[in-house]
Design a protein around this motif. Structure first.
Motif, short mmCIF file in Angstrom:
data_model
loop_
_atom_site.label_atom_id
_atom_site.label_comp_id
_atom_site.label_asym_id
_atom_site.label_seq_id
_atom_site.Cartn_x
_atom_site.Cartn_y
_atom_site.Cartn_z
N ALA A 9 -3.62 -6.16 5.77
CA ALA A 9 -3.53 -4.77 5.32
C ALA A 9 -4.45 -4.56 4.13
N GLY A 51 -2.17 3.94 4.44
CA GLY A 51 -1.36 3.24 3.46
C GLY A 51 -0.19 4.05 2.93
N ASN A 69 -0.94 -8.54 2.58
CA ASN A 69 -1.22 -7.23 2.01
C ASN A 69 -2.16 -7.38 0.82
N CYS A 71 -3.80 -4.54 -0.46
CA CYS A 71 -4.07 -3.17 -0.91
C CYS A 71 -4.03 -3.06 -2.43
N THR A 95 2.98 -1.13 -0.19
CA THR A 95 4.00 -2.18 -0.17
C THR A 95 5.33 -1.63 0.35
N LEU A 98 4.98 -0.79 4.15
CA LEU A 98 5.04 -1.98 4.99
C LEU A 98 6.47 -2.50 5.09
N TRP A 112 5.31 -12.56 5.20
CA TRP A 112 4.59 -11.46 4.56
C TRP A 112 4.18 -11.94 3.18
N ASN A 114 2.20 -10.84 -0.20
CA ASN A 114 1.61 -9.78 -1.01
C ASN A 114 0.70 -10.43 -2.05
#
Length: 308
Positions: A9, A51, A69, A71, A95, A98, A112, A114
């Motif tokens: 992402a 997003g 992620n 982003c 965040t 998602l 996942w 981040n």
């Protein structure tokens, strides 16, 4: 192929491309969620999202092995009120989105990750900061990290393991901090910044990618993980290593007052240069992760040898 699907992402930036290249031969499919469309490249395809809103892109998360992620608006800017708001919202909104989508999937991602920041720790020149005993700092950038991680861990995804990967400064060939430091060296400005005693917690781009696979394979790991090389390096030593490796005999130093003046002109903050980040990746090393580039000397020579 070992993995079915890897989803990145916000993966159209520098680190996203590093990760896509790493997994290209390890996964059947790599999906990049981006605001901009792009043509497929082999098994790498791009799906457009903003997003903020749910959409057809959520189907890409079904049956995925790993979601990373990435982003977030680049923090290499002046901290105006507008930029502050964008820095925070560009991290927290994707965040939360998602997390809400993952909670509703029939076959959610196994893991996942981040990508957050090792800058969450305080200015440290006395001892390294690890995941268990590290002390959280203060100031805008630290507050961003705190809100970001809070939003991440508060999302309810009971069937998806979650890791906040506190990333150090990524050293690589094509983008990021290293090419900018090398440019200073090329123009004779590669001396110490400030007093040069601040620590730089760095990681080679290949380790930044490889450790995500390690985390995917080691299901006992979750929560906060520091992602830096085992040994931080002082700014003075780092700049000397870059000069020596590139063959430049000298570099003019940049005192703090000059950096502050220059930061205004180029639109950044001196904190990004002068803060001492001394971070230890204890969970990675304790789990047995073997760094490709544990020594900064080898990392610098590797990057420079492939740029000349």
């Amino acid at each position: 192929m070992r993995y079915n699907k890897i989803v990145l992402a916000g993966g159209n930036g520098y680190l996203g491309q590093v990760l896509a290249d790493y997994y290209r031969n390890l996964a059947t499919e790599i999906v990049i969620l981006s605001r901009k469309p792009a043509l497929p490249k082999g098994n790498v395809k791009t799906i457009v999202w903003n997003g903020i809103d749910e959409g057809e892109w959520k189907d890409a998360l079904e049956g995925s092995d790993l979601l990373i992620n990435l982003c977030g608006k680049n923090v290499n800017c002046r901290y105006t009120e507008k930029n502050r708001q964008e820095i925070i919202s560009s991290r927290i909104n994707p965040t939360l989105l998602l997390g809400n989508v993952i909670a509703k999937l029939e076959s959610p991602p196994e893991l996942w990750i981040n990508i957050t920041s090792a800058t969450i720790y305080r200015h440290a020149e006395d001892h390294p900061q690890d995941e268990e005993t590290g002390e959280i700092g203060y100031g805008f950038s630290i507050n961003v990290c705190r809100q970001w991680e809070q939003a991440f861990f508060e999302t309810n995804t009971p069937r998806t393991r979650k890791i906040a990967l506190r990333m150090g400064i990524v050293f690589g060939r094509s983008d990021g901090a290293f090419p900018r430091l090398l440019n200073l060296v090329k123009f004779g400005l590669g001396g110490r910044q400030g007093d040069g005693q601040q620590y730089v917690s760095w990681i080679h781009e290949q380790d930044a990618a490889k450790c995500t696979e390690w985390l995917l394979e080691h299901k006992e790991l979750s929560g906060v993980i520091n992602c830096t090389a085992p040994e931080a390096v002082k700014n003075t030593k780092l700049m000397k290593l870059i000069r020596t490796s590139y063959g430049v005999p000298f570099g003019l130093p940049s005192p703090a007052w000059l950096l502050e003046l220059g930061a205004v002109f180029i639109g950044t903050e001196t904190e990004l240069i002068l803060k001492s980040r001394w971070v230890e990746p204890r969970h990675l090393t304790d789990s047995g992760y073997s760094f490709i580039f544990p020594k900064v000397e080898h990392a610098v020579k590797d990057i420079i040898s492939l740029r000349i």
